[in-house]
Design a protein around this motif. Structure first.
Motif, PDB file in Angstrom:
ATOM      1  N   MET A  49       0.826  -1.208   0.000  1.00  0.00           N
ATOM      2  CA  MET A  49       0.000   0.000   0.000  1.00  0.00           C
ATOM      3  C   MET A  49       0.857   1.254   0.000  1.00  0.00           C
ATOM      4  SD  MET A  49      -3.223  -0.882   2.464  1.00  0.00           S
ATOM      5  CE  MET A  49      -2.221  -1.356   3.858  1.00  0.00           C
ATOM      6  N   ALA A  50       1.984   1.203   0.725  1.00  0.00           N
ATOM      7  CA  ALA A  50       2.863   2.365   0.748  1.00  0.00           C
ATOM      8  C   ALA A  50       3.395   2.674  -0.637  1.00  0.00           C
ATOM      9  CB  ALA A  50       4.008   2.126   1.731  1.00  0.00           C
ATOM     10  N   THR A  51       3.658   1.600  -1.443  1.00  0.00           N
ATOM     11  CA  THR A  51       4.162   1.813  -2.792  1.00  0.00           C
ATOM     12  C   THR A  51       3.151   2.564  -3.637  1.00  0.00           C
ATOM     13  OG1 THR A  51       5.426  -0.230  -2.626  1.00  0.00           O
ATOM     14  CG2 THR A  51       5.056   0.656  -4.827  1.00  0.00           C
ATOM     15  N   THR A  52       1.873   2.165  -3.509  1.00  0.00           N
ATOM     16  CA  THR A  52       0.828   2.855  -4.274  1.00  0.00           C
ATOM     17  C   THR A  52       0.749   4.307  -3.889  1.00  0.00           C
ATOM     18  OG1 THR A  52      -0.421   0.801  -4.370  1.00  0.00           O
ATOM     19  CG2 THR A  52      -1.612   2.811  -4.871  1.00  0.00           C
ATOM     20  N   ALA A  53       0.816   4.574  -2.598  1.00  0.00           N
ATOM     21  CA  ALA A  53       0.725   5.962  -2.137  1.00  0.00           C
ATOM     22  C   ALA A  53       1.872   6.777  -2.680  1.00  0.00           C
ATOM     23  CB  ALA A  53       0.706   6.009  -0.603  1.00  0.00           C
ATOM     24  N   ASP A  54       3.095   6.210  -2.659  1.00  0.00           N
ATOM     25  CA  ASP A  54       4.244   6.940  -3.147  1.00  0.00           C
ATOM     26  C   ASP A  54       4.122   7.234  -4.634  1.00  0.00           C
ATOM     27  OD1 ASP A  54       5.237   6.812  -0.622  1.00  0.00           O
ATOM     28  OD2 ASP A  54       6.594   5.117  -1.023  1.00  0.00           O
ATOM     29  N   ALA A  55       3.651   6.265  -5.381  1.00  0.00           N
ATOM     30  CA  ALA A  55       3.528   6.456  -6.818  1.00  0.00           C
ATOM     31  C   ALA A  55       2.519   7.529  -7.133  1.00  0.00           C
ATOM     32  CB  ALA A  55       3.131   5.132  -7.479  1.00  0.00           C
ATOM     33  N   SER A  56       1.367   7.497  -6.426  1.00  0.00           N
ATOM     34  CA  SER A  56       0.339   8.488  -6.691  1.00  0.00           C
ATOM     35  C   SER A  56       0.815   9.868  -6.325  1.00  0.00           C
ATOM     36  CB  SER A  56      -0.937   8.136  -5.908  1.00  0.00           C
ATOM     37  OG  SER A  56      -0.689   8.192  -4.525  1.00  0.00           O
ATOM     38  N   GLN A  72      -9.378   0.022  -1.428  1.00  0.00           N
ATOM     39  CA  GLN A  72      -9.131   0.155  -2.866  1.00  0.00           C
ATOM     40  C   GLN A  72      -7.652   0.496  -3.051  1.00  0.00           C
ATOM     41  OE1 GLN A  72     -12.085   2.343  -5.111  1.00  0.00           O
ATOM     42  NE2 GLN A  72     -10.534   3.118  -6.515  1.00  0.00           N
ATOM     43  N   LYS A  73      -6.896  -0.502  -3.512  1.00  0.00           N
ATOM     44  CA  LYS A  73      -5.443  -0.383  -3.541  1.00  0.00           C
ATOM     45  C   LYS A  73      -4.952   0.775  -4.397  1.00  0.00           C
ATOM     46  CE  LYS A  73      -1.269  -3.100  -4.463  1.00  0.00           C
ATOM     47  NZ  LYS A  73      -0.731  -4.374  -4.955  1.00  0.00           N
ATOM     48  N   ASP A  74      -5.616   1.030  -5.521  1.00  0.00           N
ATOM     49  CA  ASP A  74      -5.137   2.064  -6.433  1.00  0.00           C
ATOM     50  C   ASP A  74      -5.683   3.451  -6.099  1.00  0.00           C
ATOM     51  OD1 ASP A  74      -7.756   1.603  -7.080  1.00  0.00           O
ATOM     52  OD2 ASP A  74      -7.440   1.489  -9.250  1.00  0.00           O
ATOM     53  N   PHE A  75      -6.220   3.626  -4.909  1.00  0.00           N
ATOM     54  CA  PHE A  75      -6.781   4.916  -4.499  1.00  0.00           C
ATOM     55  C   PHE A  75      -5.634   5.851  -4.126  1.00  0.00           C
ATOM     56  CE2 PHE A  75      -9.288   7.861  -1.895  1.00  0.00           C
ATOM     57  CZ  PHE A  75     -10.450   7.942  -2.635  1.00  0.00           C
ATOM     58  N   GLY A  76      -5.415   6.891  -4.931  1.00  0.00           N
ATOM     59  CA  GLY A  76      -4.269   7.770  -4.740  1.00  0.00           C
ATOM     60  C   GLY A  76      -4.633   9.100  -4.119  1.00  0.00           C
ATOM     61  N   LEU A  77      -3.631   9.944  -4.013  1.00  0.00           N
ATOM     62  CA  LEU A  77      -3.803  11.259  -3.407  1.00  0.00           C
ATOM     63  C   LEU A  77      -4.816  12.101  -4.181  1.00  0.00           C
ATOM     64  CD1 LEU A  77      -2.357  12.525  -0.929  1.00  0.00           C
ATOM     65  CD2 LEU A  77      -0.922  13.775  -2.543  1.00  0.00           C
ATOM     66  N   GLY A  78      -4.711  12.045  -5.509  1.00  0.00           N
ATOM     67  CA  GLY A  78      -5.669  12.779  -6.323  1.00  0.00           C
ATOM     68  C   GLY A  78      -7.076  12.238  -6.177  1.00  0.00           C
ATOM     69  N   SER A  79      -7.197  10.912  -6.018  1.00  0.00           N
ATOM     70  CA  SER A  79      -8.512  10.302  -5.828  1.00  0.00           C
ATOM     71  C   SER A  79      -9.169  10.811  -4.545  1.00  0.00           C
ATOM     72  CB  SER A  79      -8.399   8.779  -5.777  1.00  0.00           C
ATOM     73  OG  SER A  79      -7.764   8.274  -6.927  1.00  0.00           O
ATOM     74  N   LEU A  80      -8.365  10.905  -3.475  1.00  0.00           N
ATOM     75  CA  LEU A  80      -8.904  11.374  -2.200  1.00  0.00           C
ATOM     76  C   LEU A  80      -9.307  12.842  -2.287  1.00  0.00           C
ATOM     77  CD1 LEU A  80      -9.544  10.937   0.767  1.00  0.00           C
ATOM     78  CD2 LEU A  80      -7.130  11.361   1.310  1.00  0.00           C
TER      79      LEU A  80
END
Length: 552
Positions: A1-8, A495-503
């Motif tokens: 999950m941390a990887t997804t957050a970093d990428a987003s 939702q794993k692909d939920f990123g900063l922009g999504s929030l």
């Protein structure tokens, strides 16, 4: 999950990316105050050399009989350098918000660490019917502001679990709870630690302005207004969640539909905050709360009590003053509210802990209070910097000079005062995108805005209320808000692909509607002239408004 957050985070572009990059370049608020002090010193020297001045609106020069002239004073003068070093301990310890916040947090720390806040919020939300799940989550979230961190750490992930259990999208539950806790940050049905913090800064700003040396405020100064905010914001959060956010998220089909790794195994189990022990604790806490309320009622209503100043409305001759207000007699009661919340939180947390088994001895109680003070360590450092900035602003006289000229400039525009208040809300909302700390922003703005609005006929309580509206609305869309990454992690459990922009995109409709409704509310409030709280009118009249004597 941390990887997804970093990428987003790395792929943010456009306005959101600009806000994030700009905000990340800002130094810590403590150093912001340090740099502002250096700038203030330089500006004070320049203004003193240039002879910058203004006419004091309330004091008279005894020699001339005209309005006193306020001269800008250099902070590098021998007198001010001496004051800086000699009065440094006094400057820090006499900073009004410091005592208010530390006293309240001593009690709130026990209520949080004993589990009382968590159990109370969990019980309130779990007992809600499915059809009323959204408004109950939003209401508990707004009321949970008194619980500080517990509202974020406990209620928001819990709301996701409860929405999923009800067959609804868990991200909608997270959004509703986040909107209530953070977007409705100032909305509540009773004053709390935020009121103590902000009004302490407000009182400091009034004192520094020298406009009204007798002015004192109480933490109930926005009580009526924040109560109305609660009732206004509740249907808005309900509507946005059910009609805008949840339809966009689509139907919830379980964890499998959210993608691999999206399980919520790390979310807190609601059962941890229920059971016989928790129920017993809540009953004991309820009895303790009733006891505290009864104690304060006795001290107010029983004859000859300490929280009523019965002599306040009597002249020296013993004759009653015709225009005496009940609020004058209740002044000791208002000033006791900080202590009242300390006792309330301490008593309910202790009672819950003893019944639920989280507090076994008095040593556990003391340890919880000590832990609460440890959590305030950063605030103490920030308060030290803010206290010196506010005090040095007073020594330079630049705050009052800016307020006088700013008030004159606003009056020359002919804008109605309610519109001025609305613009102030928008300014606070914009600033909130870059500086997340509510106390840091208000410590920066209050020394100028509070006296300026006083000169325009707006009370210090009115200035504080306007700031609170703007400060709350944009909390939920700025990545610089300290809990924003935590909310992102909560969302990624579902939702794993939920990123900063999504929030940010999910919370933007809340932010827009809360800001629009907040501006409309405060503008209407000022047009109608409704008191903001007990003994807290929207308007303000200086004791005397002087004009310079005509030239001879």
């Amino acid at each position: 999950m941390a990887t997804t957050a970093d990428a987003s985070t790395q792929t943010q572009t456009g306005f959101l990316g600009w806000v994030e990059r700009t905000g990340n370049k800002l130094p810590d608020p403590v150093f912001i105050f340090f740099y502002l002090i250096l700038a203030l010193v330089a500006i004070s020297v320049i203004c003193a050399l240039a002879g910058v001045s203004a006419l004091h609106p309330t004091t008279v020069d005894e020699e001339t009989g005209t309005a006193s002239v306020i001269q800008a004073t250099s902070l590098l003068s021998a007198e001010n350098i001496q004051r800086l070093w000699v009065e440094m301990p006094t400057t820090f310890t006499h900073f009004h918000p410091l005592g208010y916040v530390l006293v309240v947090m001593l009690g709130a720390g026990v209520a949080e660490r004993s589990g009382f806040f968590a159990a109370g919020m969990s019980a309130a939300v779990k007992s809600a019917p499915k059809s009323l799940l959204t408004p109950v989550v939003a209401l508990v979230a707004m009321l949970g502001n008194h619980a500080a961190d517990a509202g974020y750490v406990v209620l928001i992930p819990l709301a996701g679990i409860l929405f999923a259990a009800a067959g609804r999208h868990p991200l909608a539950g997270i959004a509703a709870a986040f909107a209530g806790v953070s977007g409705g940050f100032s909305a509540n049905i009773s004053p709390g630690q935020l009121d103590a913090l902000l009004f302490g800064i407000t009182e400091e700003a009034v004192g520094a302005s020298m406009l009204d040396p007798t002015f004192t405020t109480n933490i109930a100064g926005n009580w009526y207004f924040i109560s109305m905010m609660t009732f206004i914001y509740l249907p808005i959060i309900w509507y946005v969640t059910d009609k805008i956010i949840e339809p966009r998220l689509g139907a919830w089909k379980g964890v499998a539909s959210a993608g691999a790794g999206a399980a919520d195994d790390t979310s807190p189990d609601p059962d941890e905050h229920t059971g016989p022990a928790a129920k017993k604790g809540l009953r004991w806490a309820g009895l303790a709360a009733l006891a505290v309320v009864a104690l304060w009622a006795v001290m107010v209503f029983a004859p000859g009590t300490p929280l009523i100043d019965e002599a306040a409305c009597l002249a020296d001759t013993g004759a009653a003053v015709p225009d005496c207000s009940i609020h004058t007699e209740l002044d000791p009661f208002y000033k006791s509210l900080v202590a009242a919340f300390f006792v309330l939180f301490l008593a309910t947390g202790w009672a819950y802990g003893k019944a639920a088994g989280t507090i076994e001895t008095h040593r556990h109680l003391v340890a919880m209070m000590a832990e609460a003070m440890k959590d305030m360590g950063y605030y103490l450092v920030l308060a030290f910097a803010a206290a010196h900035f506010v005090e040095m602003f007073e020594w330079s006289n630049l705050g009052l000079i800016s307020a006088v000229h700013g008030a004159d400039a606003i009056q020359s525009t002919g804008l109605p005062l309610p519109l001025v208040i609305g613009l102030m809300v928008l300014f606070a909302a914009l600033l909130n995108l870059f500086i997340g700390s509510a106390s840091a922003k208000w410590a920066l703005l209050a020394p100028i805005l509070v006296p300026m609005l006083m000169l325009l006929g707006i009370s210090p309580e009115g200035a504080t209320a306007a700031y609170r509206v703007g400060d709350s609305a944009t909390n939920i869309i700025t990545p610089l808000m300290v809990y924003f990454p935590l909310i992102l992690v909560f969302a990624q459990r579902w939702q794993k692909d939920f990123g900063l922009g999504s929030l940010t995109a999910m919370m933007l409709p809340y932010s827009i509607w809360l800001l629009i409704s907040g501006v409309a509310l405060i503008v209407a409030w000022f047009y109608l002239g409704i008191p903001l709280g007990p003994d807290a009118p929207v308007g303000y009249e200086l004791n005397a408004v002087l004009e310079p004597a005509p030239a001879q």
